[in-house]
Design a protein around this motif. Structure first.
Motif, mmCIF file in Angstrom:
data_model
loop_
_atom_site.group_PDB
_atom_site.id
_atom_site.type_symbol
_atom_site.label_atom_id
_atom_site.label_comp_id
_atom_site.label_asym_id
_atom_site.label_seq_id
_atom_site.Cartn_x
_atom_site.Cartn_y
_atom_site.Cartn_z
ATOM 1 N N ASP A 10 0.749 -1.102 -0.038
ATOM 2 C CA ASP A 10 0.063 0.128 0.164
ATOM 3 C C ASP A 10 0.845 1.192 -0.151
ATOM 4 O O ASP A 10 0.288 2.401 -0.285
ATOM 5 N N GLY A 29 -2.227 4.469 0.658
ATOM 6 C CA GLY A 29 -3.484 4.443 0.468
ATOM 7 C C GLY A 29 -4.062 5.902 0.291
ATOM 8 O O GLY A 29 -3.325 6.711 -0.386
ATOM 9 N N ASN A 30 -5.169 6.074 1.199
ATOM 10 C CA ASN A 30 -5.597 7.412 1.087
ATOM 11 C C ASN A 30 -5.130 8.418 2.313
ATOM 12 O O ASN A 30 -5.641 9.665 2.583
ATOM 13 N N GLU A 31 -4.071 7.929 3.150
ATOM 14 C CA GLU A 31 -3.561 8.908 3.857
ATOM 15 C C GLU A 31 -1.910 9.133 4.042
ATOM 16 O O GLU A 31 -1.303 8.283 3.349
ATOM 17 N N ASP A 32 -1.698 10.334 4.461
ATOM 18 C CA ASP A 32 -0.277 10.533 5.033
ATOM 19 C C ASP A 32 0.126 10.034 6.100
ATOM 20 O O ASP A 32 -0.779 10.349 7.095
ATOM 21 N N ASP A 118 -4.197 4.621 -8.031
ATOM 22 C CA ASP A 118 -5.275 5.141 -7.412
ATOM 23 C C ASP A 118 -5.732 6.406 -7.618
ATOM 24 O O ASP A 118 -6.619 7.132 -7.076
ATOM 25 N N THR A 120 -4.111 9.312 -7.610
ATOM 26 C CA THR A 120 -3.545 10.244 -6.944
ATOM 27 C C THR A 120 -2.073 10.328 -7.668
ATOM 28 O O THR A 120 -1.595 9.674 -8.447
#
Length: 158
Positions: A10, A29-32, A118, A120
């Motif tokens: 991920d 994923g969708n986070e830092d 994804d 981004t």
């Protein structure tokens, strides 16, 4: 005490921060996520978890590519996790990119935009040609590690 960050499938990128406390920012994923460890410490600890230290991984890649600079690192070859630096690791702008997360890269003004699967992406301070070279070098290492699987012959190492 901070939990040690371990690179996984991920993980998209790891970069230095300007913070006086956190030394790394990890895109996952969708986070830092932020860590007090440097990118190289995170990479070394992850390599150790998967069976070798960073020094050993670099020695193997040095032999495969016959070069010593901007070496990609097989974090977990059996899981297909390979990271490559966008510049010299001594450069404060160096970002470690997860090969398997890269969908495309393109020059935009004086920087390169790296798009991930994804949808981004991030801008890095490196030319598209430099990123292309790093991407291709990492591909060479991946093929070397998987030669037996891909072609039915050759060793997984040298």
């Amino acid at each position: 005490m901070e939990r040690l960050y371990i690179i996984s499938s991920d993980t998209k990128a790891i970069m230095r921060t300007a913070s006086s406390y956190y030394r790394s920012k990890v895109l996952e994923g969708n986070e830092d996520k932020f860590s007090i460890k440097s990118p190289e410490q995170i990479i070394d600890n992850s390599c150790l978890l998967y069976g070798a230290d960073l020094k050993g991984r670099k020695q193997a890649v040095r032999k495969i590519l016959s070069t010593t600079s901007k070496l990609p690192v097989p974090i977990s070859p059996t899981r297909g996790v390979f990271m490559f630096p966008t510049s010299s690791t001594k450069n404060k702008d160096c970002v470690w990119i997860a090969f398997h997360q890269v969908k495309f890269y393109e020059q935009r003004a004086d920087r390169t935009y790296i798009g991930f699967f994804d949808d981004t992406g991030i801008y890095v301070n490196a030319s598209e040609n430099s990123i292309d070279a790093q991407y291709k070098r990492t591909s060479q290492v991946i093929v070397h590690y998987n030669r037996r699987i891909l072609f039915g012959f050759g060793s997984d190492m040298y």
